[in-house]
Design an enzyme around this catalytic site. Structure first.
Site, PDB file in Angstrom:
ATOM      1  N   CYS A  48       0.818  -1.225   0.000  1.00  0.00           N
ATOM      2  CA  CYS A  48       0.000   0.000   0.000  1.00  0.00           C
ATOM      3  C   CYS A  48       0.852   1.275   0.000  1.00  0.00           C
ATOM      4  O   CYS A  48       0.359   2.345  -0.349  1.00  0.00           O
ATOM      5  CB  CYS A  48      -0.941   0.005   1.199  1.00  0.00           C
ATOM      6  SG  CYS A  48      -2.124  -1.353   1.166  1.00  0.00           S
ATOM      7  N   HIS A  77      -3.032   7.517   2.720  1.00  0.00           N
ATOM      8  CA  HIS A  77      -3.513   6.218   2.234  1.00  0.00           C
ATOM      9  C   HIS A  77      -4.882   5.960   2.853  1.00  0.00           C
ATOM     10  O   HIS A  77      -5.099   6.191   4.041  1.00  0.00           O
ATOM     11  CB  HIS A  77      -2.520   5.131   2.634  1.00  0.00           C
ATOM     12  CG  HIS A  77      -3.009   3.746   2.347  1.00  0.00           C
ATOM     13  ND1 HIS A  77      -3.564   3.399   1.133  1.00  0.00           N
ATOM     14  CD2 HIS A  77      -3.048   2.620   3.119  1.00  0.00           C
ATOM     15  CE1 HIS A  77      -3.922   2.121   1.166  1.00  0.00           C
ATOM     16  NE2 HIS A  77      -3.614   1.630   2.362  1.00  0.00           N
ATOM     17  N   ASN A  93     -10.115   0.423   0.587  1.00  0.00           N
ATOM     18  CA  ASN A  93      -8.656   0.476   0.527  1.00  0.00           C
ATOM     19  C   ASN A  93      -8.205  -0.101  -0.823  1.00  0.00           C
ATOM     20  O   ASN A  93      -8.288  -1.312  -1.035  1.00  0.00           O
ATOM     21  CB  ASN A  93      -8.088  -0.340   1.698  1.00  0.00           C
ATOM     22  CG  ASN A  93      -6.574  -0.367   1.714  1.00  0.00           C
ATOM     23  OD1 ASN A  93      -5.915  -0.013   0.739  1.00  0.00           O
ATOM     24  ND2 ASN A  93      -6.008  -0.818   2.828  1.00  0.00           N
TER      25      ASN A  93
END
Ligand code: COA
Length: 368
Positions: A112, A252, A282
């Site tokens: 990520c 993020h 996500n």
């Protein structure tokens, strides 16, 4: 000093929407639980005809168009992903096969945090003078690796891609500071075992040997709250700025509670924090470039704005950077672009910091 301004941006998400209500029909959960614990309301997930390639290509083409360039103008393609369509060849070469050109092309794996890592790498190639124009893509299709019987993970993830084009400028634009870190010892808190070069003789010997994402949610949560705030603060300091100078935080998009903690650490009001996880969940390496696209397209980023990017994820890795928005000093004329000379006037965009994605059409790719 030579810098790497962001001159183009693109994004793509699959058409197919998976809502909290849909998930509540699949596992024992509820819209209330997911919303309260994460902030996520729905996510986009790949269908049979979508791929990491199709999403990346759609985002890349859009970023090129926005920058007024073609694939032939690009010197290097860096793709951040932990879900490439195949291991040989690189995802970057698969993208190039579709968009054309002969740029150098390679992948970078930092889960990520991958986009911010890749932005740092791509910017270095421009800053050193080795390249004039670099494309950086963050893309993931993690839902291909999600166990849809595991309620603690399947609620979190969505799919998508985001791309930016970097171009040389002598003005202070693009990534002004970089913070990269990792705690490899903690890798088992978030990982996908299997599907690599190590194949145990018998899967029975390795009970955890399943190509699904495994996660210790509470450990990851604690780690994220700690590193997101610290890394973001360090990125501001390294750029010789103060928290008061920050115009926007693009974190993020994993969990609203984690984002709130990072914002508190920088003493930023909510309106300076870009949030879209309610719509996409996500999306791993894609979450920050998707947010950059949305902020830029809705006119929320103005020339000289200071934007903090911060990410965490599998590794366990983290990354942050201070970006000075705008294209000052980037040559828009094709002839001077070839020579890497002269600059034109920056294209000014309206200021204002209140994220309002309602005014923007969401680009989708493929068939959901
Ligand atoms: N619906 C309903 N209940 C759920 C659930 C769901 N989807 N998932 C877990 N639960 C239950 C648990 O089984 C547990 O029940 P119990 O108390 O009876 O044992 C209870 O809810 C609390 O679980 P817990 O894991 O403590 O919840 P939490 O507040 O930590 O929230 C996460 C779970 C996953 C949302 C949170 O830990 C998180 O976001 N962690 C970070 C994960 C992340 O960001 N990963 C990606 C990194 S890039």
């Amino acid at each position: 000093m030579r810098n790497a301004a962001i001159t183009g941006w693109g994004m793509a998400v699959p058409e197919r929407v998976l809502s909290n209500a849909d998930l509540a029909r699949m596992v024992e959960t509820s819209d209330d639980w997911i919303t309260n614990r994460t902030g996520i309301k729905e996510r986009r997930i790949v269908g049979p005809d979508d791929s990491t390639t199709s999403l990346s290509v759609a985002a890349a083409r859009q970023a090129l168009a926005k920058a007024g360039l073609t694939a032939d103008d690009i010197d290097l393609i860096v793709v951040a992903t932990c879900t490439p369509d195949q291991f040989l060849v690189s995802q970057a070469c698969l993208v190039q096969a579709e968009i054309g050109g002969n740029a150098g092309a390679f992948d970078l794996g930092a889960a990520c945090s991958g986009f911010v890592y890749a932005l740092a790498v791509g910017s270095q190639f421009v800053q050193t003078g080795l390249h004039e124009r670099v494309m950086v893509i963050g893309v993931d299709t993690l839902t291909r690796f999600v166990d849809y019987t595991d309620r603690s993970t399947c609620i979190l993830f969505g799919d998508g891609a985001g791309a930016v084009v970097l171009e040389a400028t002598d003005e202070p634009r693009g990534l002004l500071s970089t913070v990269l870190g990792a705690d490899g010892a903690g890798y088992k808190h978030l990982y996908i075992p299997g599907w690599g070069a190590f194949v145990p003789e018998s899967a029975e010997l390795f009970p955890e040997y399943r190509p699904y994402l495994h996660m210790n949610g509470q450990e990851v949560f604690r780690f994220a709250v700690r590193v997101m705030g610290d890394a973001a603060a360090e990125a501001v300091e390294k750029a010789n700025l103060t928290f008061d100078d920050v115009d926007m935080l693009i974190p993020h998009q994993a969990n609203m509670r984690i984002i709130d903690a990072a914002a508190r650490r920088l003493a930023l009001p909510r309106e300076k924090v870009w949030v879209n996880l309610d719509r996409y969940g996500n999306t791993s390496a894609a979450s920050i470039p998707i947010a950059i696209f949305e902020a830029a397209e809705t006119g929320k980023l103005a020339e000289e704005d200071n934007v903090v990017l911060v990410a965490f994820g599998g590794g366990l890795a983290w990354a942050a950077g201070m970006v000075r928005w705008g294209t000052a000093g980037v040559c828009r004329d094709p002839e001077c672009r070839k020579l890497g000379l002269a600059a034109n006037e920056p294209e000014r965009v309206p200021s204002g910091q209140s994220p309002d994605a309602a005014v923007m059409e969401i680009p989708t790719a493929g068939n959901g």
